[in-house]
Design a protein around this motif. Structure first.
Motif, PDB file in Angstrom:
ATOM      1  N   LEU A   1      34.993 -13.713  28.988  1.00  0.00           N
ATOM      2  CA  LEU A   1      35.868 -13.147  30.016  1.00  0.00           C
ATOM      3  C   LEU A   1      36.442 -14.273  30.873  1.00  0.00           C
ATOM      4  O   LEU A   1      37.646 -14.326  31.140  1.00  0.00           O
ATOM      5  N   ILE A   2      35.592 -15.186  31.254  1.00  0.00           N
ATOM      6  CA  ILE A   2      36.021 -16.326  32.077  1.00  0.00           C
ATOM      7  C   ILE A   2      36.934 -17.251  31.273  1.00  0.00           C
ATOM      8  O   ILE A   2      38.006 -17.644  31.741  1.00  0.00           O
ATOM      9  N   ASN A   3      36.536 -17.594  30.061  1.00  0.00           N
ATOM     10  CA  ASN A   3      37.318 -18.528  29.241  1.00  0.00           C
ATOM     11  C   ASN A   3      38.693 -17.971  28.868  1.00  0.00           C
ATOM     12  O   ASN A   3      39.692 -18.683  28.908  1.00  0.00           O
ATOM     13  N   GLN A   4      38.733 -16.696  28.488  1.00  0.00           N
ATOM     14  CA  GLN A   4      39.984 -16.101  28.014  1.00  0.00           C
ATOM     15  C   GLN A   4      40.807 -15.476  29.145  1.00  0.00           C
ATOM     16  O   GLN A   4      41.966 -15.139  28.956  1.00  0.00           O
ATOM     17  N   ARG A   5      40.162 -15.269  30.275  1.00  0.00           N
ATOM     18  CA  ARG A   5      40.803 -14.654  31.435  1.00  0.00           C
ATOM     19  C   ARG A   5      41.334 -13.260  31.106  1.00  0.00           C
ATOM     20  O   ARG A   5      42.389 -12.833  31.565  1.00  0.00           O
ATOM     21  N   ARG A   6      40.614 -12.582  30.257  1.00  0.00           N
ATOM     22  CA  ARG A   6      40.919 -11.199  29.868  1.00  0.00           C
ATOM     23  C   ARG A   6      39.652 -10.602  29.278  1.00  0.00           C
ATOM     24  O   ARG A   6      38.705 -11.320  28.967  1.00  0.00           O
ATOM     25  N   ILE A   7      39.643  -9.291  29.108  1.00  0.00           N
ATOM     26  CA  ILE A   7      38.502  -8.659  28.444  1.00  0.00           C
ATOM     27  C   ILE A   7      38.507  -9.150  27.003  1.00  0.00           C
ATOM     28  O   ILE A   7      39.519  -9.025  26.307  1.00  0.00           O
ATOM     29  N   PRO A   8      37.417  -9.732  26.548  1.00  0.00           N
ATOM     30  CA  PRO A   8      37.418 -10.418  25.251  1.00  0.00           C
ATOM     31  C   PRO A   8      37.228  -9.514  24.034  1.00  0.00           C
ATOM     32  O   PRO A   8      36.803  -9.965  22.984  1.00  0.00           O
ATOM     33  N   PHE A   9      37.530  -8.262  24.174  1.00  0.00           N
ATOM     34  CA  PHE A   9      37.416  -7.350  23.039  1.00  0.00           C
ATOM     35  C   PHE A   9      38.354  -6.178  23.265  1.00  0.00           C
ATOM     36  O   PHE A   9      38.810  -5.929  24.380  1.00  0.00           O
ATOM     37  N   GLU A  10      38.649  -5.476  22.182  1.00  0.00           N
ATOM     38  CA  GLU A  10      39.537  -4.327  22.253  1.00  0.00           C
ATOM     39  C   GLU A  10      38.786  -3.132  22.827  1.00  0.00           C
ATOM     40  O   GLU A  10      37.645  -2.867  22.455  1.00  0.00           O
ATOM     41  N   ILE A  11      39.420  -2.428  23.735  1.00  0.00           N
ATOM     42  CA  ILE A  11      38.839  -1.215  24.299  1.00  0.00           C
ATOM     43  C   ILE A  11      39.329  -0.047  23.441  1.00  0.00           C
ATOM     44  O   ILE A  11      40.531   0.182  23.317  1.00  0.00           O
ATOM     45  N   VAL A  12      38.416   0.669  22.826  1.00  0.00           N
ATOM     46  CA  VAL A  12      38.776   1.789  21.958  1.00  0.00           C
ATOM     47  C   VAL A  12      38.034   3.042  22.415  1.00  0.00           C
ATOM     48  O   VAL A  12      36.958   2.948  23.011  1.00  0.00           O
TER      49      VAL A  12
END
Length: 94
Positions: free
Chosen positions: A39-50
Motif C-alpha cells: 500500500l505504501i510502495n504503490q500508493r494504492r490498494i495493492p489488489f483488485e477489490i471484487v
C-alpha cells in the motif's frame, strides 16, 4: 521498529485466510505486513477489490429482476427492455 496493533476479523474469514496463506507458506501477520508495505510502495490498494463470490452485479441483478417480472406477466415477453434513454426515445419516433 515495529508497532503492535489489534484488528478484528470474522472468525470464519480469519480461519479460511490463515489456512489459505499457510498453504502458500505465509503467515496471516506476514500477509498483513506485506499488504501494508505494498500500500505504501504503490500508493494504492495493492489488489483488485471484487464482490464476494456468488453475489450478482447490479447489471445481473437487474436482468434477473426483469426476467422475474416477465415470468410473472408484469412485462410483456416482446418488450424490448431499453437500457439507453436515447434508444428508448428513438423507438417512440419510429
Amino acid at each position: 521498529m515495529s508497532a503492535a496493533t489489534t484488528m478484528r476479523f470474522d472468525e470464519v474469514d480469519k480461519i479460511e485466510a490463515t489456512d489459505l496463506l499457510k498453504s502458500m507458506g505465509i503467515s496471516f501477520n506476514g500477509y498483513l505486513a506485506m499488504a501494508v508495505k505494498q500500500l505504501i510502495n504503490q500508493r494504492r490498494i495493492p489488489f483488485e477489490i471484487v464482490p464476494p463470490r456468488n453475489v450478482p452485479t447490479e447489471e445481473t441483478r437487474m436482468a434477473m429482476l426483469r426476467a422475474e417480472a416477465k415470468a410473472a406477466g408484469l412485462i410483456p415477453d416482446n418488450d424490448p427492455g431499453f437500457t439507453d434513454p436515447d434508444e428508448f426515445f428513438a423507438s417512440l419516433e419510429a
